[in-house]
Design a protein around this motif. Structure first.
Motif, PDB file in Angstrom:
ATOM      1  N   UNK A 142       0.849  -1.179   0.000  1.00 14.68           N
ATOM      2  CA  UNK A 142       0.000   0.000   0.000  1.00 14.68           C
ATOM      3  C   UNK A 142       0.890   1.236   0.000  1.00 14.68           C
ATOM      4  N   UNK A 143       0.312   2.386  -0.222  1.00  9.62           N
ATOM      5  CA  UNK A 143       1.117   3.603  -0.190  1.00  9.62           C
ATOM      6  C   UNK A 143       1.422   4.115  -1.586  1.00  9.62           C
ATOM      7  N   UNK A 144       1.718   5.391  -1.665  1.00  6.67           N
ATOM      8  CA  UNK A 144       1.894   6.038  -2.960  1.00  6.67           C
ATOM      9  C   UNK A 144       3.346   6.188  -3.378  1.00  6.67           C
ATOM     10  N   UNK A 145       4.280   5.789  -2.518  1.00 10.52           N
ATOM     11  CA  UNK A 145       5.686   6.013  -2.843  1.00 10.52           C
ATOM     12  C   UNK A 145       6.453   4.704  -2.909  1.00 10.52           C
ATOM     13  N   UNK A 146       5.816   3.646  -3.375  1.00 17.04           N
ATOM     14  CA  UNK A 146       6.442   2.330  -3.464  1.00 17.04           C
ATOM     15  C   UNK A 146       7.746   2.403  -4.243  1.00 17.04           C
ATOM     16  N   UNK A 147       7.782   3.216  -5.273  1.00 17.77           N
ATOM     17  CA  UNK A 147       8.974   3.268  -6.120  1.00 17.77           C
ATOM     18  C   UNK A 147      10.207   3.738  -5.347  1.00 17.77           C
ATOM     19  N   UNK A 148       9.994   4.404  -4.202  1.00 18.93           N
ATOM     20  CA  UNK A 148      11.114   4.893  -3.390  1.00 18.93           C
ATOM     21  C   UNK A 148      11.589   3.891  -2.346  1.00 18.93           C
ATOM     22  N   UNK A 149      10.864   2.782  -2.191  1.00 18.20           N
ATOM     23  CA  UNK A 149      11.208   1.835  -1.138  1.00 18.20           C
ATOM     24  C   UNK A 149      12.293   0.865  -1.612  1.00 18.20           C
ATOM     25  N   UNK A 150      13.248   0.623  -0.734  1.00 18.18           N
ATOM     26  CA  UNK A 150      14.123  -0.529  -0.941  1.00 18.18           C
ATOM     27  C   UNK A 150      13.289  -1.763  -0.574  1.00 18.18           C
ATOM     28  N   UNK A 151      13.308  -2.775  -1.405  1.00 19.46           N
ATOM     29  CA  UNK A 151      12.470  -3.956  -1.186  1.00 19.46           C
ATOM     30  C   UNK A 151      13.331  -5.212  -1.090  1.00 19.46           C
ATOM     31  N   UNK A 152      12.839  -6.164  -0.318  1.00 17.07           N
ATOM     32  CA  UNK A 152      13.600  -7.395  -0.145  1.00 17.07           C
ATOM     33  C   UNK A 152      12.684  -8.545   0.253  1.00 17.07           C
ATOM     34  N   UNK A 153      13.222  -9.738   0.139  1.00 18.18           N
ATOM     35  CA  UNK A 153      12.614 -10.957   0.650  1.00 18.18           C
ATOM     36  C   UNK A 153      13.558 -11.573   1.678  1.00 18.18           C
ATOM     37  N   UNK A 154      12.980 -11.999   2.773  1.00 22.12           N
ATOM     38  CA  UNK A 154      13.702 -12.745   3.792  1.00 22.12           C
ATOM     39  C   UNK A 154      12.954 -14.055   4.011  1.00 22.12           C
ATOM     40  N   UNK A 155      13.621 -14.998   4.661  1.00 26.87           N
ATOM     41  CA  UNK A 155      12.944 -16.244   5.008  1.00 26.87           C
ATOM     42  C   UNK A 155      13.405 -16.722   6.376  1.00 26.87           C
ATOM     43  N   UNK A 156      12.530 -17.500   6.989  1.00 29.11           N
ATOM     44  CA  UNK A 156      12.849 -18.051   8.306  1.00 29.11           C
ATOM     45  C   UNK A 156      12.350 -19.475   8.387  1.00 29.11           C
ATOM     46  N   UNK A 157      13.277 -20.386   8.603  1.00 29.85           N
ATOM     47  CA  UNK A 157      12.951 -21.793   8.791  1.00 29.85           C
ATOM     48  C   UNK A 157      12.796 -22.068  10.284  1.00 29.85           C
ATOM     49  N   UNK A 158      12.075 -23.120  10.648  1.00 26.62           N
ATOM     50  CA  UNK A 158      11.879 -23.437  12.070  1.00 26.62           C
ATOM     51  C   UNK A 158      13.209 -23.578  12.810  1.00 26.62           C
ATOM     52  N   UNK A 159      13.320 -22.881  13.925  1.00 21.83           N
ATOM     53  CA  UNK A 159      14.516 -22.973  14.740  1.00 21.83           C
ATOM     54  C   UNK A 159      15.712 -22.207  14.227  1.00 21.83           C
ATOM     55  N   UNK A 160      15.512 -21.450  13.161  1.00 18.77           N
ATOM     56  CA  UNK A 160      16.624 -20.690  12.584  1.00 18.77           C
ATOM     57  C   UNK A 160      16.310 -19.203  12.561  1.00 18.77           C
ATOM     58  N   UNK A 161      17.348 -18.397  12.416  1.00 21.02           N
ATOM     59  CA  UNK A 161      17.173 -16.965  12.344  1.00 21.02           C
ATOM     60  C   UNK A 161      16.649 -16.557  10.958  1.00 21.02           C
ATOM     61  N   UNK A 162      16.002 -15.408  10.939  1.00 22.41           N
ATOM     62  CA  UNK A 162      15.545 -14.871   9.658  1.00 22.41           C
ATOM     63  C   UNK A 162      16.759 -14.501   8.820  1.00 22.41           C
ATOM     64  N   UNK A 163      16.728 -14.888   7.544  1.00 22.47           N
ATOM     65  CA  UNK A 163      17.877 -14.633   6.684  1.00 22.47           C
ATOM     66  C   UNK A 163      17.466 -13.916   5.405  1.00 22.47           C
ATOM     67  N   UNK A 177      17.237 -13.178   1.568  1.00 21.49           N
ATOM     68  CA  UNK A 177      17.136 -14.014   0.378  1.00 21.49           C
ATOM     69  C   UNK A 177      17.495 -13.207  -0.874  1.00 21.49           C
ATOM     70  N   UNK A 178      16.798 -12.086  -1.063  1.00 24.19           N
ATOM     71  CA  UNK A 178      17.011 -11.281  -2.263  1.00 24.19           C
ATOM     72  C   UNK A 178      16.489  -9.882  -2.000  1.00 24.19           C
ATOM     73  N   UNK A 179      17.060  -8.910  -2.721  1.00 27.07           N
ATOM     74  CA  UNK A 179      16.612  -7.541  -2.582  1.00 27.07           C
ATOM     75  C   UNK A 179      16.783  -6.784  -3.878  1.00 27.07           C
ATOM     76  N   UNK A 180      16.067  -5.668  -3.982  1.00 26.37           N
ATOM     77  CA  UNK A 180      16.136  -4.862  -5.191  1.00 26.37           C
ATOM     78  C   UNK A 180      16.133  -3.394  -4.824  1.00 26.37           C
TER      79      UNK A 180
END
Length: 125
Positions: free
Chosen positions: A25-46, A48-51
């Motif tokens: 949501x929001x009108x300034x999405x183009x200004x946001x740094x975006x990324x994906x993270x993942x978290x497996x059971x018992x592990x820290x969030x890591x 994955x990819x960013x743009x």
């Protein structure tokens, strides 16, 4: 306030593909740094990819390089993660993240001030 909604997770066999989407949501999405993270059971969030919002450059964790592709469509306020050649070790909850504060991309979770609710990806062997 920015809301992020992920979709596209599910159960897939090893070697298969999935495409995750994240609508912001929001009108300034183009200004946001975006990324994906993942978290497996018992592990820290890591990371994955960013743009980057500045130049569109993409960044990947070594474990997913050449298999995953991140992209964004600023006109649709949406980022994507195309995941190919999935492995059982890719099983995790995947989170979409947005950084509305910085001009440059960072791969650290602490840089991101908005998070989606997560979508489960399960890869069976």
């Amino acid at each position: 306030q920015v809301q992020l909604v992920e979709s596209g997770g599910g159960l897939v066999q090893a070697g298969g593909s999935l495409r995750l989407s994240c609508v912001a949501s929001g009108r300034t999405f183009s200004n946001y740094q975006m990324a994906w993270f993942r978290q497996a059971p018992g592990k820290e969030r890591q990371f994955v990819a960013g743009i980057s919002s500045r130049d569109g450059n993409s960044y990947y964790a070594d474990s997913v390089k050449d298999r995953f592709t991140i992209s964004r469509d600023n006109a649709k306020n949406t980022q994507y993660l195309q995941m190919n050649s999935l492995k059982p070790e890719d099983t995790a909850v995947y989170y979409c993240a947005a950084d509305s504060n910085r001009l440059y991309f960072y791969k650290y979770a602490t840089a991101y001030n908005y998070w989606g609710q997560g979508t489960q990806v399960t890869v069976s062997s």
